[in-house]
Scaffold this motif. Structure first.
Motif, mmCIF file in Angstrom:
data_model
loop_
_atom_site.group_PDB
_atom_site.id
_atom_site.type_symbol
_atom_site.label_atom_id
_atom_site.label_comp_id
_atom_site.label_asym_id
_atom_site.label_seq_id
_atom_site.Cartn_x
_atom_site.Cartn_y
_atom_site.Cartn_z
ATOM 1 N N VAL A 59 0.882 -1.165 0.000
ATOM 2 C CA VAL A 59 0.000 0.000 0.000
ATOM 3 C C VAL A 59 0.919 1.215 0.000
ATOM 4 C CG1 VAL A 59 -1.699 1.261 1.410
ATOM 5 C CG2 VAL A 59 -1.868 -1.210 1.205
ATOM 6 N N ARG A 79 -11.743 5.777 7.189
ATOM 7 C CA ARG A 79 -12.129 4.620 6.389
ATOM 8 C C ARG A 79 -13.634 4.402 6.501
ATOM 9 N NH1 ARG A 79 -8.020 1.515 4.549
ATOM 10 N NH2 ARG A 79 -9.271 -0.380 4.557
ATOM 11 N N LYS A 118 -15.650 -1.244 5.007
ATOM 12 C CA LYS A 118 -14.260 -1.581 4.703
ATOM 13 C C LYS A 118 -13.600 -2.162 5.935
ATOM 14 C CE LYS A 118 -11.658 0.760 1.195
ATOM 15 N NZ LYS A 118 -10.585 1.715 0.966
ATOM 16 N N ASN A 119 -12.554 -2.931 5.734
ATOM 17 C CA ASN A 119 -11.698 -3.352 6.828
ATOM 18 C C ASN A 119 -11.245 -2.108 7.610
ATOM 19 O OD1 ASN A 119 -10.034 -4.935 8.368
ATOM 20 N ND2 ASN A 119 -8.405 -5.044 6.853
ATOM 21 N N LEU A 120 -11.220 -2.199 8.934
ATOM 22 C CA LEU A 120 -10.763 -1.080 9.792
ATOM 23 C C LEU A 120 -11.648 0.161 9.624
ATOM 24 C CD1 LEU A 120 -6.899 -1.411 9.090
ATOM 25 C CD2 LEU A 120 -8.128 -2.313 11.062
ATOM 26 N N GLU A 132 -6.830 7.518 8.475
ATOM 27 C CA GLU A 132 -5.580 7.094 7.833
ATOM 28 C C GLU A 132 -5.069 8.199 6.912
ATOM 29 O OE1 GLU A 132 -6.680 3.669 5.468
ATOM 30 O OE2 GLU A 132 -7.490 4.962 3.894
ATOM 31 N N PHE A 133 -3.829 8.028 6.492
ATOM 32 C CA PHE A 133 -3.282 8.909 5.468
ATOM 33 C C PHE A 133 -3.788 8.401 4.122
ATOM 34 C CE2 PHE A 133 -0.336 8.773 9.081
ATOM 35 C CZ PHE A 133 -0.483 10.092 9.474
ATOM 36 N N LYS A 181 -3.799 0.582 -2.427
ATOM 37 C CA LYS A 181 -2.968 -0.547 -2.851
ATOM 38 C C LYS A 181 -2.151 -0.208 -4.097
ATOM 39 C CE LYS A 181 -5.330 -4.619 -1.107
ATOM 40 N NZ LYS A 181 -6.752 -4.281 -0.905
ATOM 41 N N TYR A 189 -0.239 -7.679 10.212
ATOM 42 C CA TYR A 189 -1.613 -7.966 10.610
ATOM 43 C C TYR A 189 -1.738 -9.489 10.723
ATOM 44 C CZ TYR A 189 -3.099 -3.142 9.737
ATOM 45 O OH TYR A 189 -3.253 -1.785 9.794
ATOM 46 N N PHE A 211 -1.928 -10.837 6.958
ATOM 47 C CA PHE A 211 -1.011 -10.352 5.920
ATOM 48 C C PHE A 211 -0.018 -9.381 6.538
ATOM 49 C CE2 PHE A 211 -4.551 -7.404 5.953
ATOM 50 C CZ PHE A 211 -3.965 -6.164 5.838
ATOM 51 N N LEU A 223 1.699 -5.845 5.970
ATOM 52 C CA LEU A 223 1.524 -4.603 5.214
ATOM 53 C C LEU A 223 2.853 -3.856 5.104
ATOM 54 C CD1 LEU A 223 -0.736 -2.534 4.098
ATOM 55 C CD2 LEU A 223 -0.212 -1.306 6.184
ATOM 56 N N MET A 276 4.150 -0.249 3.589
ATOM 57 C CA MET A 276 3.517 0.990 3.117
ATOM 58 C C MET A 276 4.478 2.171 3.215
ATOM 59 S SD MET A 276 -0.110 2.588 4.410
ATOM 60 C CE MET A 276 0.458 3.148 6.021
ATOM 61 N N PRO A 301 -5.240 2.962 12.038
ATOM 62 C CA PRO A 301 -4.815 1.565 11.961
ATOM 63 C C PRO A 301 -3.424 1.428 12.590
ATOM 64 C CG PRO A 301 -5.594 2.329 9.811
ATOM 65 C CD PRO A 301 -5.491 3.534 10.701
ATOM 66 N N ALA A 323 -0.813 0.124 11.671
ATOM 67 C CA ALA A 323 0.305 0.343 10.738
ATOM 68 C C ALA A 323 0.620 1.831 10.598
ATOM 69 C CB ALA A 323 -0.036 -0.249 9.370
ATOM 70 N N ASP A 324 -0.396 2.670 10.736
ATOM 71 C CA ASP A 324 -0.230 4.110 10.492
ATOM 72 C C ASP A 324 0.329 4.850 11.704
ATOM 73 O OD1 ASP A 324 -2.291 2.995 8.659
ATOM 74 O OD2 ASP A 324 -2.306 5.035 7.864
HETATM 75 O O1 C5P Z 1 -7.306 0.655 1.639
HETATM 76 P P1 C5P Z 1 -7.291 -0.829 1.429
HETATM 77 O O2 C5P Z 1 -8.427 -1.517 2.159
HETATM 78 O O3 C5P Z 1 -7.166 -1.244 0.006
HETATM 79 O O4 C5P Z 1 -5.920 -1.316 2.144
HETATM 80 C C1 C5P Z 1 -5.608 -2.671 2.305
HETATM 81 C C2 C5P Z 1 -5.323 -2.971 3.764
HETATM 82 O O5 C5P Z 1 -4.145 -2.288 4.198
HETATM 83 C C3 C5P Z 1 -6.415 -2.495 4.699
HETATM 84 O O6 C5P Z 1 -7.383 -3.470 4.875
HETATM 85 C C4 C5P Z 1 -5.681 -2.181 5.980
HETATM 86 O O7 C5P Z 1 -5.591 -3.349 6.778
HETATM 87 C C5 C5P Z 1 -4.306 -1.800 5.528
HETATM 88 N N1 C5P Z 1 -4.084 -0.342 5.537
HETATM 89 C C6 C5P Z 1 -3.522 0.263 6.660
HETATM 90 N N2 C5P Z 1 -3.293 1.616 6.658
HETATM 91 C C7 C5P Z 1 -3.605 2.354 5.568
HETATM 92 C C8 C5P Z 1 -4.175 1.755 4.414
HETATM 93 C C9 C5P Z 1 -4.389 0.409 4.434
HETATM 94 O O8 C5P Z 1 -3.226 -0.386 7.641
HETATM 95 N N3 C5P Z 1 -3.362 3.670 5.587
#
Ligand code: C5P
Length: 134
Positions: free
Chosen positions: A6, A23, A27-29, A34-35, A39, A77, A80, A82, A84, A118, A120-121
């Motif tokens: 991503v 988000r 959608k997930n999360l 997020e920024f 993908k 996660y 998977f 991530l 980014m 999230p 990751a961010d």
């Molecule tokens: O945005 P999208 O759903 O396509 O991103 C794929 C996955 O990457 C998300 O389900 C999320 O778990 C993770 N993600 C993240 N932080 C972001 C964008 C995506 O953790 N800024």
């Protein structure tokens, strides 16, 4: 483990505020901030993906020369891993507006922690504070 690539961008306005997007439901999360980004499609370089995503999501036009890499998120996660890269951008054409129903907010770097993100961010925040101040 599957790797998901991503790319994200911190748009920085002349006052040093940063744009975050929430988000959307479904959608997930969902509900987390997020920024903007998305993908990386097969064959794309991160900068190309970002230019495409910023146009699709925010209706702005960004030149590749205006994208500067700042740091990298790497987060495992449950299902998977991530990866980014985070870019910063201070110049774009147009006014960011939500094209996909997500709420948008301009926030000082020092206030980003008030917005749940999230996992990751979150580690990206100190890098932004280091760049623009709190
Ligand atoms: O945005 P999208 O759903 O396509 O991103 C794929 C996955 O990457 C998300 O389900 C999320 O778990 C993770 N993600 C993240 N932080 C972001 C964008 C995506 O953790 N800024």
């Amino acid at each position: 483990m599957r790797i998901v690539l991503v790319v994200a961008c911190a748009l920085i306005d002349p006052d040093g505020r940063i744009l975050i997007a929430r988000r959307p439901e479904g959608k997930n999360l969902a509900g987390l901030w997020e920024f903007p980004g998305g993908k990386i499609e097969p064959g794309e370089r991160p900068e190309q993906s970002l230019i495409r995503e910023l146009a699709e999501e925010l209706d702005i036009s960004v030149k590749e020369a205006c994208l500067a890499p700042l740091t990298f998120a790497s987060y495992a996660y449950e299902d998977f891993h991530l990866l980014m890269p985070l870019y910063v951008c201070r110049r774009w054409e147009g006014t960011p507006r939500s094209r996909e129903g997500q709420a948008l907010k301009w926030v000082r770097a020092g206030k980003l922690r008030d917005y749940p993100m999230p996992p990751a961010d979150e580690p990206l925040i100190p890098h932004l504070i280091g760049l623009v101040g709190a």
